[in-house]
Design an enzyme around this catalytic site. Structure first.
Site, PDB file in Angstrom:
ATOM      1  N   TYR A  15      -9.893  -6.218  -2.331  1.00  0.00           N
ATOM      2  CA  TYR A  15      -9.214  -5.727  -3.535  1.00  0.00           C
ATOM      3  C   TYR A  15      -9.045  -6.802  -4.617  1.00  0.00           C
ATOM      4  CZ  TYR A  15      -8.532  -1.584  -0.810  1.00  0.00           C
ATOM      5  OH  TYR A  15      -8.773  -0.461  -0.062  1.00  0.00           O
ATOM      6  N   GLU A  35     -19.658 -13.034  -0.041  1.00  0.00           N
ATOM      7  CA  GLU A  35     -19.019 -12.179   0.980  1.00  0.00           C
ATOM      8  C   GLU A  35     -19.670 -12.449   2.335  1.00  0.00           C
ATOM      9  OE1 GLU A  35     -16.448  -9.896   1.523  1.00  0.00           O
ATOM     10  OE2 GLU A  35     -17.315  -9.963   3.544  1.00  0.00           O
ATOM     11  N   GLY A 110     -11.325  -4.804   3.220  1.00  0.00           N
ATOM     12  CA  GLY A 110     -10.496  -3.839   3.936  1.00  0.00           C
ATOM     13  C   GLY A 110     -10.711  -2.399   3.497  1.00  0.00           C
ATOM     14  N   GLY A 115      -7.118   3.168   6.026  1.00  0.00           N
ATOM     15  CA  GLY A 115      -6.776   4.581   5.982  1.00  0.00           C
ATOM     16  C   GLY A 115      -6.716   5.150   4.584  1.00  0.00           C
ATOM     17  N   VAL A 245     -18.103 -18.779   3.248  1.00  0.00           N
ATOM     18  CA  VAL A 245     -17.687 -20.056   2.661  1.00  0.00           C
ATOM     19  C   VAL A 245     -16.971 -20.896   3.715  1.00  0.00           C
ATOM     20  CG1 VAL A 245     -16.250 -21.157   0.903  1.00  0.00           C
ATOM     21  CG2 VAL A 245     -17.528 -19.066   0.356  1.00  0.00           C
ATOM     22  N   GLU A 356       4.421   6.199   8.695  1.00  0.00           N
ATOM     23  CA  GLU A 356       3.333   7.132   8.443  1.00  0.00           C
ATOM     24  C   GLU A 356       2.976   7.890   9.712  1.00  0.00           C
ATOM     25  OE1 GLU A 356       1.389   4.083   6.663  1.00  0.00           O
ATOM     26  OE2 GLU A 356       2.037   4.750   4.666  1.00  0.00           O
ATOM     27  N   HIS A 441      -1.643  -5.174   8.056  1.00  0.00           N
ATOM     28  CA  HIS A 441      -1.204  -5.556   6.705  1.00  0.00           C
ATOM     29  C   HIS A 441      -0.820  -7.030   6.631  1.00  0.00           C
ATOM     30  CE1 HIS A 441       0.280  -1.094   6.106  1.00  0.00           C
ATOM     31  NE2 HIS A 441      -1.029  -1.187   6.165  1.00  0.00           N
ATOM     32  N   GLY A 469      -4.110 -10.652  -1.040  1.00  0.00           N
ATOM     33  CA  GLY A 469      -2.885 -10.423  -0.283  1.00  0.00           C
ATOM     34  C   GLY A 469      -2.149 -11.692   0.125  1.00  0.00           C
ATOM     35  N   ASN A 479       2.188   0.391   2.415  1.00  0.00           N
ATOM     36  CA  ASN A 479       0.832  -0.137   2.581  1.00  0.00           C
ATOM     37  C   ASN A 479       0.453  -0.943   1.335  1.00  0.00           C
ATOM     38  OD1 ASN A 479       1.416   2.703   3.242  1.00  0.00           O
ATOM     39  ND2 ASN A 479      -0.227   2.400   4.703  1.00  0.00           N
TER      40      ASN A 479
HETATM   41  P1  FDA Z   1      -9.545  -8.071   2.107  1.00  0.00           P
HETATM   42  O1  FDA Z   1      -9.206  -8.417   3.514  1.00  0.00           O
HETATM   43  O2  FDA Z   1      -9.675  -6.654   1.722  1.00  0.00           O
HETATM   44  O3  FDA Z   1     -10.926  -8.756   1.710  1.00  0.00           O
HETATM   45  C1  FDA Z   1     -11.254 -10.079   2.054  1.00  0.00           C
HETATM   46  C2  FDA Z   1     -12.767 -10.186   2.107  1.00  0.00           C
HETATM   47  O4  FDA Z   1     -13.124 -11.568   2.159  1.00  0.00           O
HETATM   48  C3  FDA Z   1     -13.392  -9.544   3.338  1.00  0.00           C
HETATM   49  O5  FDA Z   1     -14.469  -8.734   2.939  1.00  0.00           O
HETATM   50  C4  FDA Z   1     -13.871 -10.728   4.180  1.00  0.00           C
HETATM   51  O6  FDA Z   1     -15.053 -10.450   4.932  1.00  0.00           O
HETATM   52  C5  FDA Z   1     -14.146 -11.762   3.112  1.00  0.00           C
HETATM   53  N1  FDA Z   1     -14.033 -13.164   3.571  1.00  0.00           N
HETATM   54  C6  FDA Z   1     -13.037 -13.708   4.315  1.00  0.00           C
HETATM   55  N2  FDA Z   1     -13.255 -15.017   4.497  1.00  0.00           N
HETATM   56  C7  FDA Z   1     -14.402 -15.309   3.860  1.00  0.00           C
HETATM   57  C8  FDA Z   1     -15.178 -16.512   3.712  1.00  0.00           C
HETATM   58  N3  FDA Z   1     -14.767 -17.679   4.231  1.00  0.00           N
HETATM   59  N4  FDA Z   1     -16.358 -16.459   3.010  1.00  0.00           N
HETATM   60  C9  FDA Z   1     -16.777 -15.273   2.459  1.00  0.00           C
HETATM   61  N5  FDA Z   1     -16.083 -14.118   2.587  1.00  0.00           N
HETATM   62  C10 FDA Z   1     -14.919 -14.135   3.271  1.00  0.00           C
HETATM   63  N6  FDA Z   1      -3.714  -0.784   3.233  1.00  0.00           N
HETATM   64  C11 FDA Z   1      -3.286   0.245   2.448  1.00  0.00           C
HETATM   65  O7  FDA Z   1      -2.766  -0.004   1.347  1.00  0.00           O
HETATM   66  N7  FDA Z   1      -3.436   1.534   2.896  1.00  0.00           N
HETATM   67  C12 FDA Z   1      -3.972   1.846   4.110  1.00  0.00           C
HETATM   68  O8  FDA Z   1      -4.115   3.017   4.458  1.00  0.00           O
HETATM   69  C13 FDA Z   1      -4.402   0.768   4.935  1.00  0.00           C
HETATM   70  N8  FDA Z   1      -4.915   1.004   6.193  1.00  0.00           N
HETATM   71  C14 FDA Z   1      -5.512  -0.037   6.893  1.00  0.00           C
HETATM   72  C15 FDA Z   1      -6.206   0.230   8.072  1.00  0.00           C
HETATM   73  C16 FDA Z   1      -6.890  -0.793   8.725  1.00  0.00           C
HETATM   74  C17 FDA Z   1      -7.640  -0.505   9.989  1.00  0.00           C
HETATM   75  C18 FDA Z   1      -6.882  -2.112   8.173  1.00  0.00           C
HETATM   76  C19 FDA Z   1      -7.616  -3.239   8.821  1.00  0.00           C
HETATM   77  C20 FDA Z   1      -6.170  -2.377   7.016  1.00  0.00           C
HETATM   78  C21 FDA Z   1      -5.484  -1.352   6.366  1.00  0.00           C
HETATM   79  N9  FDA Z   1      -4.804  -1.588   5.176  1.00  0.00           N
HETATM   80  C22 FDA Z   1      -4.304  -0.542   4.437  1.00  0.00           C
HETATM   81  C23 FDA Z   1      -4.668  -2.951   4.632  1.00  0.00           C
HETATM   82  C24 FDA Z   1      -5.608  -3.259   3.479  1.00  0.00           C
HETATM   83  O9  FDA Z   1      -6.930  -2.916   3.815  1.00  0.00           O
HETATM   84  C25 FDA Z   1      -5.516  -4.755   3.150  1.00  0.00           C
HETATM   85  O10 FDA Z   1      -4.177  -5.034   2.765  1.00  0.00           O
HETATM   86  C26 FDA Z   1      -6.436  -5.174   2.019  1.00  0.00           C
HETATM   87  O11 FDA Z   1      -7.783  -4.919   2.335  1.00  0.00           O
HETATM   88  C27 FDA Z   1      -6.276  -6.647   1.695  1.00  0.00           C
HETATM   89  O12 FDA Z   1      -6.970  -6.919   0.499  1.00  0.00           O
HETATM   90  P2  FDA Z   1      -7.381  -8.397   0.128  1.00  0.00           P
HETATM   91  O13 FDA Z   1      -7.954  -8.376  -1.242  1.00  0.00           O
HETATM   92  O14 FDA Z   1      -6.218  -9.296   0.369  1.00  0.00           O
HETATM   93  O15 FDA Z   1      -8.500  -8.855   1.174  1.00  0.00           O
END
Ligand code: FDA
Length: 502
Positions: A15, A35, A110, A115, A245, A356, A441, A469, A479
């Site tokens: 995000y 990525e 994510g 969900g 990275v 939820e 989360h 995050g 969430n």
């Molecule tokens: P996010 O984790 O989305 O993205 C980080 C990216 O960086 C990933 O693609 C990763 O591969 C990449 N990365 C990491 N290290 C790296 C490196 N060293 N080099 C290159 N790339 C790298 N939230 C919500 O609001 N509603 C919901 O319904 C849900 N449900 C839910 C279900 C499940 C199963 C999960 C796992 C999570 C949720 N969430 C959720 C949480 C939500 O998905 C989460 O909060 C966000 O994806 C976090 O967004 P970020 O931008 O912080 O990082």
């Protein structure tokens, strides 16, 4: 190739990263996204992009020999998880000593596995969590902007009332109301028109075929269909996949250099590159961003990073639990994988819970009511850089979840009392009713206003930003992805206006 240079680099494609890339691209800044996961657009051997939840294969998880689903067992039987071939699959479960964290891997982070629940936090709690952020600005401008760009929609209440696939939610909702608890619909980025067509038999089933944690083949507006598609549409943004990275450092002239491993589908490093940039945005998620920064600080590459890097982490009070309904209250063999209803007891000061109502899409009647409870919990943990393993270690202890379990239990005990029901003990291993050792989360590690200034600029450096995050200190009450998106929008508006000259 070494010596590559781009004006802006964005690490990750979740995000925060997607917002940064879109707004940079729109401002005319050539930007590369790095990525570590795959691009999930090409169908596999079975014609599907993602594998089925109920029959997982190598696409399900990030380099595993066996899947690690949240529900460990059913009737204490080891029937949920499967052996798989190691592969850069879409869901990862990162293990620390006493907490494990689910995260998405791939273009969209994510958004590929979650969900889709798109919840704006309560204003009062948001202000308590991030008091330095102008709430008027957020609630008038950036939350609506994020909601719009993410493609959030609401379930049609007639559809909800009639659908074969939401009996589980109607049952649990009624039980909550009989207990005197308030329920509320939860908006989503899953296209509810598509879902209605799935049910009518005119569209291929995805949510209604139990797809979610290992990816949705249809219906879900994940980031690759929203922000990232728009970012690519600016013509200024490119995405490098399977690029992980490792390190960040700074040149004398203030520009940054990242070391990035290009891996293949077996995980072998095929090339290690150095890429330079003027502006560096960390969007690798709470765990990824914090680890990169801690490693940079504690190996001396970026020694002036603040002591607060690594602090302020929490699991957003996540606790899962299942109730065992009586035979007269079946929850349905057919269940949509997309949750749409929640019990809102956040105003209960003694035990704040936003619970939820989650599906158990097993394909047969289970009589389970499942909950993902988001609770208030003041406990926080921190990451430490471990030079022996070159990894960030999280010091969260299991017993820090005691307040969260107590809150979730007090709410579900009330429902069990009115319904004369009990908990399920067969789902999470060790006969436990409450899953308190994993979360979805992860929040914090590079907290806004502590490790950064009030807009995500890392203290001690110029042109270095956290955008995900990691900025949110451990708890949000709902969430998190709408808030992560909206906060990134707010910060990028400031950064583009003041830090970027093209
Ligand atoms: P996010 O984790 O989305 O993205 C980080 C990216 O960086 C990933 O693609 C990763 O591969 C990449 N990365 C990491 N290290 C790296 C490196 N060293 N080099 C290159 N790339 C790298 N939230 C919500 O609001 N509603 C919901 O319904 C849900 N449900 C839910 C279900 C499940 C199963 C999960 C796992 C999570 C949720 N969430 C959720 C949480 C939500 O998905 C989460 O909060 C966000 O994806 C976090 O967004 P970020 O931008 O912080 O990082």
């Amino acid at each position: 190739t070494s010596g590559d240079f781009v004006p802006a680099l964005v690490i990750g494609s979740g995000y925060g990263a997607a917002v940064a890339a879109l707004r940079l691209g729109e401002a005319g800044v050539r930007t590369t996204i790095l990525e570590m996961g795959r691009l999930w657009h090409d169908p596999g051997h079975d014609g599907k992009i993602f594998c089925a939840t109920t029959n997982p294969d190598h696409r399900s998880m990030w380099f595993r020999h066996r899947t690690e689903a949240p529900l460990d067992t059913f009737l204490w039987l080891d029937v949920v998880n499967r052996p798989i071939k190691p592969y850069p699959g879409v869901l990862d479960r990162v293990h620390f000593d006493e907490m494990s964290v689910y995260v998405g891997r791939g273009v969209g982070g994510g958004s590929l596995v979650n969900g889709g629940m798109a919840v704006v936090p309560r204003r009062k709690y948001f202000q308590q969590v991030l008091p330095e952020v102008d709430a008027d600005d957020m609630y008038r401008k950036f939350f609506p902007l994020a909601t719009e760009c993410l493609g959030v929609n609401d379930i049609d209440t007639d559809y909800f009332t009639d659908s074969d696939y939401y009996e589980f939610a109607r049952v649990a909702g009624r039980q909550a109301e009989e207990t005197g608890l308030a329920t509320t619909f939860v908006p989503n980025v899953y296209d509810f028109d598509h879902m209605a067509r799935e049910e009518a038999g005119t569209a291929t089933k995805s949510a209604l075929a139990a797809e979610v944690i290992y990816g949705n083949n249809h219906g879900k507006r994940s980031l690759d269909h929203s922000y990232l598609a728009s970012a690519l549409g600016t013509g200024n943004v490119t995405i490098e996949t399977l690029h992980q990275v490792r390190d960040i450092r700074q040149n004398r002239d203030g520009s940054y250099v990242v070391t990035v491993d290009h891996i293949d589908e077996t995980g072998e490093v095929v090339e290690s590159k150095q890429i330079g940039c003027r502006h560096l945005f960390l969007g690798a998620g709470s765990l990824g961003t914090t680890e990169l920064l801690l490693r940079a600080r504690d190996t001396g590459a970026l020694p002036d990073l603040d002591a607060d890097v690594g602090q302020g982490w929490g699991p957003n009070g996540n606790i899962m639990a299942g109730r065992a309904n009586n035979a007269s209250q079946p929850t349905g063999a057919r269940q949509s994988a997309i949750p749409v209803l929640a019990i809102d007891d956040w105003d209960n000061e003694a035990a704040r819970v936003f619970a939820e109502i989650a599906p158990v899409p097993a394909g047969f009647e289970t009589w389970i009511s499942m909950y993902l409870a988001i609770t208030e919990n003041p406990e926080r943990a921190s990451f430490r850089y471990d030079p022996a393993t070159d990894r960030a270690v999280l010091d969260w202890r299991r017993d820090q979840n005691t307040p969260s379990v107590a809150s979730a239990k007090s709410l579900l005990d009330r429902i069990n009392e009115t319904q004369k029901t009990t908990y399920r003990h067969d789902l999470f291993g060790d006969d436990r009713a409450f899953a308190d050792d994993f979360c979805y989360h992860p929040l914090g590690g590079c907290v806004l206003g502590n490790a950064t200034d009030n807009y995500g600029r890392l203290k001690g450096y110029r042109n270095l930003y956290a955008t995900d995050g990691a900025l949110i200190p451990g708890s949000l009450g709902v969430n998190p992805f709408v808030t992560i998106t909206a906060l990134a929008e707010r910060n990028m508006a400031k950064i583009i206006a003041t830090d970027i000259t093209t």
